[in-house]
Design a protein around this motif. Structure first.
Motif, PDB file in Angstrom:
ATOM      1  N   UNK A 166      11.061  -6.209 -12.381  1.00 56.90           N
ATOM      2  CA  UNK A 166      11.009  -4.836 -12.962  1.00 56.90           C
ATOM      3  C   UNK A 166       9.896  -3.702 -12.523  1.00 56.90           C
ATOM      4  N   UNK A 167       8.759  -4.428 -12.164  1.00 59.57           N
ATOM      5  CA  UNK A 167       7.414  -3.655 -12.078  1.00 59.57           C
ATOM      6  C   UNK A 167       7.069  -3.419 -10.647  1.00 59.57           C
ATOM      7  N   UNK A 168       7.852  -3.951  -9.616  1.00 60.90           N
ATOM      8  CA  UNK A 168       7.688  -3.835  -8.101  1.00 60.90           C
ATOM      9  C   UNK A 168       8.134  -2.624  -7.559  1.00 60.90           C
ATOM     10  N   UNK A 169       7.305  -2.090  -6.773  1.00 56.11           N
ATOM     11  CA  UNK A 169       7.753  -0.707  -6.209  1.00 56.11           C
ATOM     12  C   UNK A 169       8.791  -0.914  -5.148  1.00 56.11           C
ATOM     13  N   UNK A 170       9.443   0.285  -5.074  1.00 57.90           N
ATOM     14  CA  UNK A 170      10.502   0.208  -3.790  1.00 57.90           C
ATOM     15  C   UNK A 170      10.009   0.306  -2.362  1.00 57.90           C
ATOM     16  N   UNK A 171       9.049   0.642  -2.230  1.00 60.07           N
ATOM     17  CA  UNK A 171       8.439   0.943  -0.831  1.00 60.07           C
ATOM     18  C   UNK A 171       8.220  -0.369  -0.063  1.00 60.07           C
ATOM     19  N   UNK A 172       8.356  -0.191   1.179  1.00 61.51           N
ATOM     20  CA  UNK A 172       8.367  -1.128   2.241  1.00 61.51           C
ATOM     21  C   UNK A 172       6.985  -1.317   3.035  1.00 61.51           C
ATOM     22  N   UNK A 173       6.755  -2.437   3.483  1.00 61.27           N
ATOM     23  CA  UNK A 173       5.448  -2.741   4.329  1.00 61.27           C
ATOM     24  C   UNK A 173       5.643  -2.032   5.565  1.00 61.27           C
ATOM     25  N   UNK A 174       4.612  -1.650   6.093  1.00 56.41           N
ATOM     26  CA  UNK A 174       4.433  -0.845   7.271  1.00 56.41           C
ATOM     27  C   UNK A 174       4.862  -1.590   8.601  1.00 56.41           C
ATOM     28  N   UNK A 175       4.718  -2.895   8.566  1.00 56.64           N
ATOM     29  CA  UNK A 175       5.108  -3.866   9.731  1.00 56.64           C
ATOM     30  C   UNK A 175       6.072  -4.995   9.255  1.00 56.64           C
ATOM     31  N   UNK A 176       7.312  -4.724   9.576  1.00 55.78           N
ATOM     32  CA  UNK A 176       8.399  -5.717   9.205  1.00 55.78           C
ATOM     33  C   UNK A 176       9.064  -5.325   8.015  1.00 55.78           C
ATOM     34  N   UNK A 177       8.572  -4.207   7.429  1.00 58.30           N
ATOM     35  CA  UNK A 177       9.626  -3.707   6.442  1.00 58.30           C
ATOM     36  C   UNK A 177      10.203  -4.545   5.306  1.00 58.30           C
ATOM     37  N   UNK A 178       9.105  -5.375   5.052  1.00 61.25           N
ATOM     38  CA  UNK A 178       9.186  -6.145   3.496  1.00 61.25           C
ATOM     39  C   UNK A 178       8.861  -5.540   2.173  1.00 61.25           C
ATOM     40  N   UNK A 179       9.156  -6.194   1.415  1.00 62.79           N
ATOM     41  CA  UNK A 179       8.906  -5.625  -0.103  1.00 62.79           C
ATOM     42  C   UNK A 179       7.620  -5.656  -0.423  1.00 62.79           C
ATOM     43  N   UNK A 180       7.122  -4.630  -1.013  1.00 63.25           N
ATOM     44  CA  UNK A 180       5.544  -4.721  -1.388  1.00 63.25           C
ATOM     45  C   UNK A 180       5.279  -5.171  -2.876  1.00 63.25           C
ATOM     46  N   UNK A 181       5.499  -6.320  -2.686  1.00 58.86           N
ATOM     47  CA  UNK A 181       5.340  -6.980  -4.405  1.00 58.86           C
ATOM     48  C   UNK A 181       4.000  -6.803  -4.825  1.00 58.86           C
ATOM     49  N   UNK A 182       3.125  -7.016  -4.033  1.00 59.38           N
ATOM     50  CA  UNK A 182       1.496  -7.010  -4.272  1.00 59.38           C
ATOM     51  C   UNK A 182       1.031  -5.729  -4.300  1.00 59.38           C
ATOM     52  N   UNK A 183       1.808  -4.698  -4.431  1.00 63.96           N
ATOM     53  CA  UNK A 183       1.386  -3.283  -4.638  1.00 63.96           C
ATOM     54  C   UNK A 183       1.729  -2.883  -6.008  1.00 63.96           C
ATOM     55  N   UNK A 184       2.390  -3.665  -6.797  1.00 63.49           N
ATOM     56  CA  UNK A 184       2.635  -3.335  -8.251  1.00 63.49           C
ATOM     57  C   UNK A 184       1.432  -3.179  -9.017  1.00 63.49           C
ATOM     58  N   UNK A 185       1.204  -1.999  -9.737  1.00 59.99           N
ATOM     59  CA  UNK A 185      -0.044  -1.882 -10.444  1.00 59.99           C
ATOM     60  C   UNK A 185       0.552  -1.421 -11.883  1.00 59.99           C
TER      61      UNK A 185
END
Length: 257
Positions: free
Chosen positions: A229-248
């Motif tokens: 519920x707190x994870x951003x919808x952005x994607x990683x620059x290489x591979x297009x994976x989920x940016x779970x660790x970008x959650x602030x």
């Protein structure tokens, strides 16, 4: 909120040709039970979708046996791998199950050395392989939320093993600055959503980092929400994976405005 749900069979309900998680082992596992209810293996669902949408091609592998044969056929060791799987139930690389990098195996580059800036990957990344990105934190949400796997929750498949409420781990210094005590109910939130759970003080965490495990279920938090519920919808620059660790996030005692 889906209009149509296509329930997937679990790994216990389908045959699976897979590599061991974190191990150099290939295994061909049979189903333990038949699929429950209307659940079907993903490959059957995808095959039927291809047929119904008109993109299926003659000769496409569809059954588990056909898929396993096709996957193994991409290896120069296809025949040997099949024999190993049939005789032992698993197969290992030519170097054995415990290869040592640069002793038994080497990178598959022309000179067998590590290429730190491979040209094709450097071109694929929007800003190149090595590019500084500003931390996504902001004053309102200064804490970095991490949600890695644990020894009991590699995925949510086994998340039911956590029957009790699962707390948010927070460094004692961060907790003290927010007036939070060990075991106290807290609200973890950002602009996307919130999770309500207990707090657990953990001095092994780096200050500025909070931890809520991956793979927990709705019954493990008071709000019925998880780190997703707190994870951003952005994607990683290489591979297009989920940016779970970008959650602030920010954390406050439950009940505070």
């Amino acid at each position: 909120y889906a209009d149509v749900v296509l329930p997937a069979a679990t790994f216990l309900e389908r045959r699976e040709l897979s590599r061991g998680y974190g191990a150099f082992v290939l295994q061909d596992s049979e189903a333990v039970i038949a699929p429950v209810g209307e659940a079907r293996p993903n490959h059957e669902v995808f095959a039927e979708l291809c047929r119904r949408t008109g993109v299926a091609r003659d000769g496409d592998p569809e059954t588990a046996e056909e898929l396993a044969r096709t996957i193994l056929g991409t290896s120069a060791r296809a025949g040997g791998l099949r024999r190993e799987l049939d005789e032992r139930g698993f197969a290992v690389p030519p170097e054995g199950g415990h290869p040592i990098q640069f002793v038994d195996v080497f990178p598959r580059t022309p000179d067998r050395r590590v290429d730190l800036v491979p040209a094709d990957l450097d071109r694929e990344a929007p800003h190149g392989l090595y590019h500084y990105q500003v931390d996504p934190g902001e004053p309102r949400f200064p804490l970095a939320l991490i949600s890695p796997a644990t020894d009991r929750t590699i995925s949510s498949t086994l998340g039911e093993l956590h029957r009790a409420p699962v707390p948010l781990s927070i460094h004692p210094g961060d907790a003290a600055a927010r007036g939070i005590r060990d075991g106290q109910a807290v609200r973890v939130f950002n602009a996307l959503g919130e999770v309500r759970c207990g707090a657990r003080l953990d001095d092994s965490l780096r200050p500025g980092v909070v931890f809520l495990p991956k793979g927990i279920w709705r019954h493990n938090t008071e709000s019925g929400t998880t780190a997703n519920a707190l994870s951003p919808a952005t994607l990683t620059d290489l591979g297009g994976g989920a940016c779970f660790n970008d959650a602030r996030v920010e954390v406050q005692a439950a009940g505070e405005a």
